[in-house]
Motif scaffolding. Sequence first.
Motif, mmCIF file in Angstrom:
data_model
loop_
_atom_site.group_PDB
_atom_site.id
_atom_site.type_symbol
_atom_site.label_atom_id
_atom_site.label_comp_id
_atom_site.label_asym_id
_atom_site.label_seq_id
_atom_site.Cartn_x
_atom_site.Cartn_y
_atom_site.Cartn_z
ATOM 1 N N ALA A 135 -49.653 38.780 57.322
ATOM 2 C CA ALA A 135 -50.469 39.405 57.967
ATOM 3 C C ALA A 135 -49.971 39.317 60.177
ATOM 4 O O ALA A 135 -50.169 40.697 59.997
ATOM 5 C CB ALA A 135 -51.761 38.012 57.968
ATOM 6 N N GLU A 136 -49.023 38.381 59.740
ATOM 7 C CA GLU A 136 -48.564 39.004 60.882
ATOM 8 C C GLU A 136 -46.862 39.545 61.108
ATOM 9 O O GLU A 136 -46.463 40.197 60.023
ATOM 10 C CB GLU A 136 -48.341 38.187 62.246
ATOM 11 N N SER A 137 -46.667 40.244 62.127
ATOM 12 C CA SER A 137 -45.768 40.727 62.190
ATOM 13 C C SER A 137 -44.371 40.070 61.830
ATOM 14 O O SER A 137 -44.403 38.650 61.865
ATOM 15 C CB SER A 137 -45.183 41.313 64.040
ATOM 16 N N LEU A 138 -43.338 40.353 61.681
ATOM 17 C CA LEU A 138 -42.012 40.035 61.169
ATOM 18 C C LEU A 138 -41.255 38.351 61.939
ATOM 19 O O LEU A 138 -41.350 36.996 61.837
ATOM 20 C CB LEU A 138 -40.893 40.764 60.279
ATOM 21 N N THR A 139 -41.236 39.387 63.208
ATOM 22 C CA THR A 139 -41.064 38.176 64.482
ATOM 23 C C THR A 139 -41.904 37.264 64.709
ATOM 24 O O THR A 139 -40.543 36.058 64.270
ATOM 25 C CB THR A 139 -40.604 39.418 65.711
ATOM 26 N N TYR A 140 -43.117 37.294 64.793
ATOM 27 C CA TYR A 140 -44.019 36.811 64.776
ATOM 28 C C TYR A 140 -43.416 35.357 63.676
ATOM 29 O O TYR A 140 -43.275 34.388 64.213
ATOM 30 C CB TYR A 140 -45.207 37.117 64.849
ATOM 31 N N SER A 141 -43.590 35.788 62.334
ATOM 32 C CA SER A 141 -43.595 34.805 61.548
ATOM 33 C C SER A 141 -42.265 34.211 60.927
ATOM 34 O O SER A 141 -42.643 32.961 60.588
ATOM 35 C CB SER A 141 -43.602 35.778 60.029
ATOM 36 N N ILE A 142 -41.499 34.193 61.574
ATOM 37 C CA ILE A 142 -40.275 34.214 60.915
ATOM 38 C C ILE A 142 -40.050 32.859 62.840
ATOM 39 O O ILE A 142 -39.526 31.908 62.803
ATOM 40 C CB ILE A 142 -39.098 34.877 61.560
ATOM 41 N N ASN A 143 -41.285 32.670 63.756
ATOM 42 C CA ASN A 143 -40.980 32.430 64.559
ATOM 43 C C ASN A 143 -41.708 31.381 64.564
ATOM 44 O O ASN A 143 -42.098 29.797 65.584
ATOM 45 C CB ASN A 143 -40.708 32.672 66.517
ATOM 46 N N ASP A 144 -42.842 31.584 63.939
ATOM 47 C CA ASP A 144 -43.772 31.004 63.851
ATOM 48 C C ASP A 144 -43.511 29.368 63.018
ATOM 49 O O ASP A 144 -42.886 29.331 62.479
ATOM 50 C CB ASP A 144 -45.344 31.479 63.493
ATOM 51 N N ALA A 145 -43.769 28.294 64.339
ATOM 52 C CA ALA A 145 -43.385 26.993 63.034
ATOM 53 C C ALA A 145 -44.122 26.721 61.941
ATOM 54 O O ALA A 145 -43.471 26.282 60.485
ATOM 55 C CB ALA A 145 -43.744 25.951 63.591
ATOM 56 N N VAL A 146 -45.456 27.091 61.133
ATOM 57 C CA VAL A 146 -46.050 27.071 59.994
ATOM 58 C C VAL A 146 -45.707 27.736 59.409
ATOM 59 O O VAL A 146 -45.774 27.777 58.329
ATOM 60 C CB VAL A 146 -47.340 26.743 60.820
ATOM 61 N N ALA A 147 -45.592 29.054 59.328
ATOM 62 C CA ALA A 147 -45.058 30.401 58.954
ATOM 63 C C ALA A 147 -43.960 30.111 58.390
ATOM 64 O O ALA A 147 -43.526 30.037 57.260
ATOM 65 C CB ALA A 147 -45.577 31.950 59.029
ATOM 66 N N SER A 148 -43.287 29.743 59.257
ATOM 67 C CA SER A 148 -41.380 29.448 58.929
ATOM 68 C C SER A 148 -41.505 28.365 58.067
ATOM 69 O O SER A 148 -41.011 28.417 56.678
ATOM 70 C CB SER A 148 -40.460 28.931 59.891
ATOM 71 N N GLU A 149 -41.730 27.221 57.700
ATOM 72 C CA GLU A 149 -42.290 26.235 57.072
ATOM 73 C C GLU A 149 -42.702 26.838 55.799
ATOM 74 O O GLU A 149 -41.783 26.563 54.401
ATOM 75 C CB GLU A 149 -43.371 24.620 57.557
ATOM 76 N N LEU A 150 -43.602 26.977 55.721
ATOM 77 C CA LEU A 150 -44.275 27.478 54.115
ATOM 78 C C LEU A 150 -42.805 28.932 53.516
ATOM 79 O O LEU A 150 -42.899 28.694 52.471
ATOM 80 C CB LEU A 150 -45.808 29.064 54.651
ATOM 81 N N LEU A 151 -42.629 29.639 54.456
ATOM 82 C CA LEU A 151 -41.358 30.638 53.786
ATOM 83 C C LEU A 151 -40.450 30.259 53.304
ATOM 84 O O LEU A 151 -39.571 29.993 52.668
ATOM 85 C CB LEU A 151 -40.945 31.296 55.060
ATOM 86 N N SER A 152 -39.770 28.958 53.897
ATOM 87 C CA SER A 152 -39.096 27.655 53.549
ATOM 88 C C SER A 152 -39.039 27.074 51.597
ATOM 89 O O SER A 152 -38.441 27.330 51.298
ATOM 90 C CB SER A 152 -38.430 26.443 54.442
#
Length: 350
Positions: free
Chosen positions: A73-90
Amino acid sequence: MPPSRRITLKDLARELGVSTATVSNAFNRPDQLSPALRERILGEARRLGYRGPDAKARSLRTGRTRIIAVILAESLTYSINDAVASELLSGIAEVLDAHGHTLLLLSGRQHASQTPGSASIADGFIAYGLMPPGLMASADLPAQRPLVAIDFSPEGYPTVHIDNEPSSYAIARHALRKPTRRPAIVSLRLTESPCNGRVTEDHTLLPPESSITRSRLAGFYRALEEQGFTPSDVPLWNIEENTHEVCAPVLQEILDLPDAERPDLLLCMSDRIALTALTLAEGRGLRVPEDLRITGFDGIAEGQYRAPRLTTVRQDSVEKGRIAARMILGLDEPRSQTLATELWLGDSCP
């Protein structure tokens, strides 16, 4: 073997004395082989200069690319830097890696004309967060491709959620066990039109199926009403983006209110909001929790490593990603699931 000819999968299988399917699994379905056999195949492939099955040929033959697109939903830069989104992508990447698939990241904030061209190569989609209007329409994504939604509920698709309303109720109920005169709520992306500040009667809230914050708000209100507060008694502020830079102006407005109006309890819908409130409160000489009690939501590591340690709700974002990835690959039944959370009691609201 003639050195001028390119090594093929059949050549490698013959050298190793195994089937072509076994060699293919070593590259594409590693879970089907023992670690020792897979390492033996890959080691021999490196020695002979074989780089793996031809992806283009496989795609033409099977109609599949082994690519899964994650629409954020957010920009790629934000999602990669956001702790919650980063954990989900992991969590998503962990499953895709184990089953020989590639992860393609797309942003829902791209212009609509950009998404279909990029998305057309994907075998399936995982959509995460508050999506822009119309993204889920059939015109925007290729038809007949599986999709799993996380943290929102498009009609007709399996979803992965956490127990937002019960967990928000639990943390608010805990916070309200101590006498509170001026509770306030700081929400995240709650209004249909952008609002980075106080929510008024002029604002329209997003529908519950579009935003998990509606469920969190309902949990807060349920606990507050049990203590005799009505929604009109409790001021509500909204944050448009879960970053320190966007949170800070709203929280400064709250903390700079006169003493008789400033909240003594902030129920925050994310740890980033709560941590920003902590930092700004300390800078103003406010004692936490004596002068101001603060709760968060998410359970990010940063909130547990600083003092005062944050009282929050811990969600397992990695597991949410794993579940969605397993469903999109057909490893698990595609059905909607709700994960439990944990209440973590820290020093910001003991």
